[in-house]
Design a protein around this motif. Structure first.
Motif, PDB file in Angstrom:
ATOM      1  N   HIS A 127       3.146   6.548  -5.578  1.00 59.50           N
ATOM      2  CA  HIS A 127       3.226   7.878  -4.961  1.00 59.50           C
ATOM      3  C   HIS A 127       2.030   8.087  -4.041  1.00 59.50           C
ATOM      4  CE1 HIS A 127       4.109  12.099  -4.434  1.00 59.50           C
ATOM      5  NE2 HIS A 127       2.854  12.394  -4.761  1.00 59.50           N
ATOM      6  N   ASP A 128       2.331   8.557  -2.827  1.00 59.36           N
ATOM      7  CA  ASP A 128       1.283   8.909  -1.875  1.00 59.36           C
ATOM      8  C   ASP A 128       1.919   9.787  -0.810  1.00 59.36           C
ATOM      9  OD1 ASP A 128      -1.506   8.439  -0.713  1.00 59.36           O
ATOM     10  OD2 ASP A 128      -0.235   7.763   0.941  1.00 59.36           O
ATOM     11  N   ASP A 129       1.567  11.066  -0.804  1.00 58.40           N
ATOM     12  CA  ASP A 129       2.226  12.032   0.082  1.00 58.40           C
ATOM     13  C   ASP A 129       2.160  11.664   1.559  1.00 58.40           C
ATOM     14  OD1 ASP A 129       3.237  13.735  -1.876  1.00 58.40           O
ATOM     15  OD2 ASP A 129       1.366  14.885  -2.006  1.00 58.40           O
ATOM     16  N   PRO A 130       0.974  11.295   2.097  1.00 61.26           N
ATOM     17  CA  PRO A 130       0.940  10.952   3.532  1.00 61.26           C
ATOM     18  C   PRO A 130       1.816   9.746   3.881  1.00 61.26           C
ATOM     19  CG  PRO A 130      -1.273  11.381   2.709  1.00 61.26           C
ATOM     20  CD  PRO A 130      -0.378  11.336   1.521  1.00 61.26           C
ATOM     21  N   THR A 131       1.814   8.720   3.021  1.00 59.39           N
ATOM     22  CA  THR A 131       2.644   7.543   3.285  1.00 59.39           C
ATOM     23  C   THR A 131       4.125   7.891   3.218  1.00 59.39           C
ATOM     24  OG1 THR A 131       0.931   6.088   2.383  1.00 59.39           O
ATOM     25  CG2 THR A 131       3.151   5.181   2.559  1.00 59.39           C
ATOM     26  N   LEU A 169      14.073  -5.978  14.049  1.00 59.89           N
ATOM     27  CA  LEU A 169      13.063  -5.560  13.084  1.00 59.89           C
ATOM     28  C   LEU A 169      12.154  -4.486  13.667  1.00 59.89           C
ATOM     29  CD1 LEU A 169      11.686  -8.779  11.329  1.00 59.89           C
ATOM     30  CD2 LEU A 169      13.415  -7.187  10.500  1.00 59.89           C
ATOM     31  N   ILE A 170      11.876  -3.475  12.839  1.00 63.38           N
ATOM     32  CA  ILE A 170      10.815  -2.522  13.109  1.00 63.38           C
ATOM     33  C   ILE A 170       9.869  -2.592  11.922  1.00 63.38           C
ATOM     34  CG2 ILE A 170      10.205  -0.113  13.501  1.00 63.38           C
ATOM     35  CD1 ILE A 170      13.778  -1.050  13.900  1.00 63.38           C
ATOM     36  N   THR A 171       8.596  -2.853  12.167  1.00 57.90           N
ATOM     37  CA  THR A 171       7.650  -3.002  11.063  1.00 57.90           C
ATOM     38  C   THR A 171       7.000  -1.660  10.737  1.00 57.90           C
ATOM     39  OG1 THR A 171       5.882  -3.647  12.600  1.00 57.90           O
ATOM     40  CG2 THR A 171       7.161  -5.415  11.584  1.00 57.90           C
ATOM     41  N   PHE A 172       6.756  -1.473   9.457  1.00 55.16           N
ATOM     42  CA  PHE A 172       6.089  -0.268   8.961  1.00 55.16           C
ATOM     43  C   PHE A 172       4.879  -0.704   8.151  1.00 55.16           C
ATOM     44  CE2 PHE A 172       5.313   3.042   5.807  1.00 55.16           C
ATOM     45  CZ  PHE A 172       5.307   4.191   6.595  1.00 55.16           C
ATOM     46  N   PRO A 173       3.647  -0.479   8.661  1.00 55.17           N
ATOM     47  CA  PRO A 173       2.442  -0.891   7.923  1.00 55.17           C
ATOM     48  C   PRO A 173       2.347  -0.154   6.596  1.00 55.17           C
ATOM     49  CG  PRO A 173       1.920  -0.319  10.207  1.00 55.17           C
ATOM     50  CD  PRO A 173       3.316   0.148   9.958  1.00 55.17           C
ATOM     51  N   PHE A 174       1.955  -0.882   5.555  1.00 58.10           N
ATOM     52  CA  PHE A 174       1.990  -0.320   4.202  1.00 58.10           C
ATOM     53  C   PHE A 174       0.865  -0.918   3.378  1.00 58.10           C
ATOM     54  CE2 PHE A 174       3.736  -0.432  -0.203  1.00 58.10           C
ATOM     55  CZ  PHE A 174       3.943   0.931  -0.376  1.00 58.10           C
ATOM     56  N   SER A 175       0.266  -0.092   2.526  1.00 60.80           N
ATOM     57  CA  SER A 175      -0.714  -0.586   1.564  1.00 60.80           C
ATOM     58  C   SER A 175      -0.062  -0.628   0.191  1.00 60.80           C
ATOM     59  CB  SER A 175      -1.952   0.322   1.515  1.00 60.80           C
ATOM     60  OG  SER A 175      -2.772  -0.026   0.414  1.00 60.80           O
ATOM     61  N   ASN A 176       0.031  -1.808  -0.385  1.00 63.41           N
ATOM     62  CA  ASN A 176       0.698  -1.915  -1.689  1.00 63.41           C
ATOM     63  C   ASN A 176      -0.105  -1.258  -2.804  1.00 63.41           C
ATOM     64  OD1 ASN A 176      -1.269  -3.992  -1.468  1.00 63.41           O
ATOM     65  ND2 ASN A 176      -0.302  -5.108  -3.137  1.00 63.41           N
TER      66      ASN A 176
END
Length: 390
Positions: free
Chosen positions: A39-43, A27-34
């Motif tokens: 759509h969010d260009d930086p993410t 597993l590699i985790t990717f922090p994310f805001s739901n």
């Protein structure tokens, strides 16, 4: 396999990560805001960079996010999502048909709705429980010879009386619309196993919209009827139904409630306030003779997560009727369900008096979840399906 795990404040994060790793995956985790699910260009840029850097076999998230799907489509990598919320409006995004998607929903009837529309990216996968973890959570005073029950009948869940209740905001409805809704909700509360709210709203849609404007998302195919049925009216029905159940049971038994609305009160009922999902909730399930499941009315046929947690904790489950139960569990053997308020009262009376039978049913439910419905089972199903399609 190597998996990029989208990590946000979702239910089941740790259980699912442990299951992937226990099955031998990396597993590699990717922090994310739901909150930026569409759509969010930086993410999107960070996700694309992570995919280039890590080169995973697939991306996984609890719940489905169009943003992630679009990046995976561009990078030609599979995106597996497992939706546990209901309703979940992002399922109706145009991106659902992206060929990178493998979207799992826990509600078979909802899955069939998509498949009947020719959308083959949506599949059925019931929820699960981490029984190994739940078995390690033991109440104080527990011995192999006796179990310290604290509650006769318990319910853990929302009463939909909190401030996010959209229904109460519709203060300008006409008398006709109010009467129509009252009759519609009253009729729906008498029916288990079929929900007709959404298909019945056309005559009053204009008045509903004036009272509480709600518009479909620009990238979605959901209708206004869907939004009002699932996010407003079915939640109101669920709140009314749960209140009715509590009133009926407390008319003849003591009852214990665990809910966010600490102000809710009723004779013969003890409101303990909210409990955390990880430790306190399983302890409630274990120490209750009867655990109720009263499903949110937007769940068409699926088994709610609460039911798996009750059975996985070794608690006795008494649920409203949900058709998907019958695919995997036997009523009166692994759990039981009620079909009406009278039936509910008859069964609560019966199971409180028949301890050995109730305990045996709870054990059967626990053992069946352990044998076939843990997160490790779901990981195997997901990865096996991916292997067949690769």
């Amino acid at each position: 396999m190597k998996i990029l795990f989208i990590e946000w404040n979702s239910f089941g994060n740790n259980d699912m990560k442990q299951a992937f790793e226990a099955e031998g995956h990396t597993l590699i985790t990717f922090p994310f805001s739901n909150k930026e699910g569409r759509h969010d260009d930086p993410t999107e840029q960070k996700l694309a960079e992570a995919l280039h850097r890590e080169t995973p076999d697939f991306v996984f998230s609890f719940n489905y996010f169009p943003l992630i799907s679009n990046v995976c489509k561009k990078e030609d990598i599979k995106y597996v999502s497992w939706v546990y919320d209901s309703p979940y409006v992002m399922l109706y995004s145009y991106t659902t048909i992206n060929p990178c998607n493998i979207i799992y929903v826990f509600d078979k009837e909802l899955c069939m709705e998509f498949q009947r529309s020719g959308i083959n990216t949506v599949h059925y996968l019931p929820m699960a429980a981490n029984v190994e973890r739940l078995d390690q959570i033991l109440p104080s005073g527990y011995t192999s010879a006796s179990f310290p029950y604290l509650y006769d009948i318990s319910f853990v869940g929302s009463l939909y009386t909190e401030k996010h209740n959209f229904f109460e905001r519709m203060t300008t409805l006409s008398n006709y619309t109010k009467g129509y809704l009252d009759a519609l909700m009253s009729a729906q509360m008498k029916i288990q196993g079929y929900n007709f709210i959404q298909e019945s709203l056309s005559p009053i849609m204009e008045d509903l919209y004036k009272a509480l404007p709600m518009d479909p998302n620009p990238d979605g195919v959901e209708s206004k009827e869907y939004l009002y049925a699932q996010y407003v009216i079915n939640r109101k029905i669920t709140g009314l139904e749960r209140n009715t159940v509590l009133q009926a049971i407390t008319s003849r038994h003591k009852m214990d409630l665990f809910t966010h609305d600490k102000t809710f009160t009723m004779p013969n009922l003890t409101n303990h306030g909210p409990v955390d999902n990880i430790v306190q909730m399983p302890l409630v399930f274990k120490q209750s003779r009867i655990n109720l499941n009263i499903s949110l009315r937007s769940i068409l046929s699926g088994i709610p997560q609460r039911a798996f947690d009750i059975m996985g904790s070794g608690g006795f489950l008494l649920s409203n009727y949900q058709a998907d139960f019958l695919d995997d569990f036997v009523p009166g053997e692994d759990f039981d369900y009620y079909e009406s308020i009278d039936d509910l009262l008859t069964k609560t009376d019966y199971y409180l008096l028949h301890e050995k039978e109730r305990v045996a049913i709870a054990q059967n439910g626990h053992d069946k979840v352990l044998a076939s419905h843990t997160y490790r089972h779901r990981v195997r199903e997901i990865c096996d399906a991916l292997s067949r399609t690769s």
